[in-house]
Design a protein around this motif. Structure first.
Motif, PDB file in Angstrom:
ATOM      1  N   ASN A 271       3.724   2.721  -7.240  1.00 57.04           N
ATOM      2  CA  ASN A 271       2.520   3.555  -7.223  1.00 57.04           C
ATOM      3  C   ASN A 271       2.689   4.770  -8.129  1.00 57.04           C
ATOM      4  O   ASN A 271       1.766   5.165  -8.845  1.00 57.04           O
ATOM      5  CB  ASN A 271       2.219   4.011  -5.792  1.00 57.04           C
ATOM      6  N   LYS A 272       3.868   5.372  -8.097  1.00 57.34           N
ATOM      7  CA  LYS A 272       4.132   6.523  -8.960  1.00 57.34           C
ATOM      8  C   LYS A 272       4.050   6.120 -10.425  1.00 57.34           C
ATOM      9  O   LYS A 272       3.488   6.850 -11.263  1.00 57.34           O
ATOM     10  CB  LYS A 272       5.517   7.103  -8.653  1.00 57.34           C
ATOM     11  N   ALA A 273       4.611   4.947 -10.753  1.00 60.06           N
ATOM     12  CA  ALA A 273       4.579   4.482 -12.136  1.00 60.06           C
ATOM     13  C   ALA A 273       3.160   4.141 -12.577  1.00 60.06           C
ATOM     14  O   ALA A 273       2.750   4.452 -13.698  1.00 60.06           O
ATOM     15  CB  ALA A 273       5.492   3.259 -12.300  1.00 60.06           C
ATOM     16  N   SER A 274       2.408   3.490 -11.691  1.00 67.23           N
ATOM     17  CA  SER A 274       1.054   3.056 -12.046  1.00 67.23           C
ATOM     18  C   SER A 274       0.139   4.220 -12.405  1.00 67.23           C
ATOM     19  O   SER A 274      -0.646   4.150 -13.351  1.00 67.23           O
ATOM     20  CB  SER A 274       0.438   2.248 -10.888  1.00 67.23           C
TER      21      SER A 274
ATOM     22  N   ILE B 246      -4.549  -4.233 -10.712  1.00 67.32           N
ATOM     23  CA  ILE B 246      -5.761  -3.613 -11.239  1.00 67.32           C
ATOM     24  C   ILE B 246      -6.518  -2.894 -10.133  1.00 67.32           C
ATOM     25  O   ILE B 246      -6.975  -1.756 -10.300  1.00 67.32           O
ATOM     26  CB  ILE B 246      -6.662  -4.679 -11.899  1.00 67.32           C
ATOM     27  N   ILE B 247      -6.655  -3.558  -8.989  1.00 61.70           N
ATOM     28  CA  ILE B 247      -7.380  -2.959  -7.867  1.00 61.70           C
ATOM     29  C   ILE B 247      -6.671  -1.706  -7.380  1.00 61.70           C
ATOM     30  O   ILE B 247      -7.289  -0.662  -7.140  1.00 61.70           O
ATOM     31  CB  ILE B 247      -7.529  -3.975  -6.726  1.00 61.70           C
ATOM     32  N   LYS B 248      -5.351  -1.796  -7.232  1.00 66.96           N
ATOM     33  CA  LYS B 248      -4.596  -0.639  -6.755  1.00 66.96           C
ATOM     34  C   LYS B 248      -4.646   0.512  -7.745  1.00 66.96           C
ATOM     35  O   LYS B 248      -4.763   1.674  -7.358  1.00 66.96           O
ATOM     36  CB  LYS B 248      -3.147  -1.037  -6.497  1.00 66.96           C
TER      37      LYS B 248
ATOM     38  N   TRP C  75      -7.483   1.200  -2.687  1.00 67.90           N
ATOM     39  CA  TRP C  75      -6.036   0.998  -2.800  1.00 67.90           C
ATOM     40  C   TRP C  75      -5.559   0.020  -1.739  1.00 67.90           C
ATOM     41  O   TRP C  75      -4.730  -0.852  -2.000  1.00 67.90           O
ATOM     42  CB  TRP C  75      -5.303   2.330  -2.646  1.00 67.90           C
ATOM     43  N   TRP C  76      -6.095   0.127  -0.536  1.00 67.45           N
ATOM     44  CA  TRP C  76      -5.709  -0.786   0.529  1.00 67.45           C
ATOM     45  C   TRP C  76      -6.182  -2.208   0.256  1.00 67.45           C
ATOM     46  O   TRP C  76      -5.499  -3.178   0.605  1.00 67.45           O
ATOM     47  CB  TRP C  76      -6.258  -0.298   1.873  1.00 67.45           C
ATOM     48  N   LEU C  77      -7.340  -2.352  -0.396  1.00 67.28           N
ATOM     49  CA  LEU C  77      -7.801  -3.682  -0.795  1.00 67.28           C
ATOM     50  C   LEU C  77      -6.808  -4.306  -1.775  1.00 67.28           C
ATOM     51  O   LEU C  77      -6.464  -5.491  -1.671  1.00 67.28           O
ATOM     52  CB  LEU C  77      -9.195  -3.600  -1.429  1.00 67.28           C
ATOM     53  N   GLY C  78      -6.347  -3.476  -2.721  1.00 66.56           N
ATOM     54  CA  GLY C  78      -5.341  -3.958  -3.660  1.00 66.56           C
ATOM     55  C   GLY C  78      -4.046  -4.317  -2.957  1.00 66.56           C
ATOM     56  O   GLY C  78      -3.384  -5.307  -3.298  1.00 66.56           O
ATOM     57  N   MET C  79      -3.667  -3.517  -1.959  1.00 60.96           N
ATOM     58  CA  MET C  79      -2.446  -3.791  -1.203  1.00 60.96           C
ATOM     59  C   MET C  79      -2.564  -5.107  -0.437  1.00 60.96           C
ATOM     60  O   MET C  79      -1.626  -5.913  -0.393  1.00 60.96           O
ATOM     61  CB  MET C  79      -2.161  -2.638  -0.248  1.00 60.96           C
ATOM     62  N   ILE C  80      -3.723  -5.346   0.169  1.00 62.22           N
ATOM     63  CA  ILE C  80      -3.938  -6.600   0.901  1.00 62.22           C
ATOM     64  C   ILE C  80      -3.859  -7.788  -0.053  1.00 62.22           C
ATOM     65  O   ILE C  80      -3.256  -8.823   0.258  1.00 62.22           O
ATOM     66  CB  ILE C  80      -5.294  -6.576   1.632  1.00 62.22           C
TER      67      ILE C  80
END
Length: 260
Positions: free
Chosen positions: A234-237, A26-28, A56-61
């Protein structure tokens, strides 16, 4: 099946992993939307502006934290127990998508969630005790069986076809191309994650597995799978921005390496 101490640790870690990973999607996705709105170029058509987006980086973390928990879970419990619990991340994402992204879960999406949870419960209840492994070379011996090598070769061929033929042709309009790449690579990462996790566990117990080239090979496979999956996820999202049913399709690439 009675839970052993190690199985219980793996079970708890897998549950925590699902929570973090479910929230990370969700975050990403929110970060991907912001990046696309700011740059005018979506990740689904080759844009990488999301790399400059803090959300996006928060979601990645958050995802990395979940993946670390998932990685450690594989070291303690059988893959057949850990992997199905990844389905719980679907429920987490569905609930958060409803409140944060204002996305709507349709009847088929609800049915899919119920089926995922029911299947996970059945598999977890009947998960077998794992046979003790004393060396990464034992896993290598299993991974080099002809049947598994045939499967690996088939997956690699399919991934190359999807990446170099179907992705340029229809990837930006058909999300199944990107999720297919993620799912296929994920199926390879499960074996590698299990091998790498077991190697590190044995090393910490005093049986150094870092001296074996097989350990480093499995590490290379994990890194390759992760980078590929993250790129196409990421492309799919970003393609799936209409409702939560689309988000669920994206999450279903997780065989639970997931997912890593």
């Amino acid at each position: 099946m009675g839970f052993s101490g190690d199985n219980l640790k793996g079970f708890i870690l897998a549950l925590l992993s699902s929570g973090f990973i479910g929230a990370s999607f969700i975050i990403k996705k929110k970060g991907l939307r912001r990046a696309a709105a700011a740059s005018g170029v979506r990740a689904g058509v080759g844009g990488y502006s999301y790399l400059l987006e803090p959300l996006w980086w928060l979601g990645m973390i958050t995802m990395i934290v979940g993946e670390v928990a998932n990685f450690v879970a594989y070291a303690f419990a059988p893959a057949v127990l850990v992997t199905p619990l990844g389905a719980l991340s679907i429920i987490v994402s569905a609930v958060l998508a409803h409140f944060i992204l204002n996305e709507k879960l349709h009847q088929l999406g609800i049915l899919g969630c119920v089926m995922c949870v029911a299947g996970s419960i059945i598999i977890v209840i009947h998960a077998p005790q794992e046979q003790p492994i004393s060396s990464v070379q034992e896993i290598w011996s299993m991974a080099t069986q002809p049947a598994f090598l045939l499967y690996v070769g088939s997956v690699i061929v399919l991934v190359f076809i999807l990446v170099f033929y179907f992705a340029p042709q229809c990837g930006h309009t058909n999300v199944l191309v990107f999720t297919g790449i993620c799912s296929l690579m994920g199926s390879l990462s499960v074996m590698s994650v299990k091998a790498l996790g077991t190697s590190l566990k044995l090393t910490f117990e005093g049986k150094n597995q870092l001296i074996f080239p097989e350990t480093w090979f499995f590490m290379f496979v994990v890194a390759t799978c992760v980078i590929t999956q993250m790129n196409y996820l990421n492309k799919a999202s970003i393609l799936l921005h209409n409702d939560v049913d689309g988000l669920l399709v994206t999450i279903l690439w997780l065989p639970n390496l997931r997912r890593f």
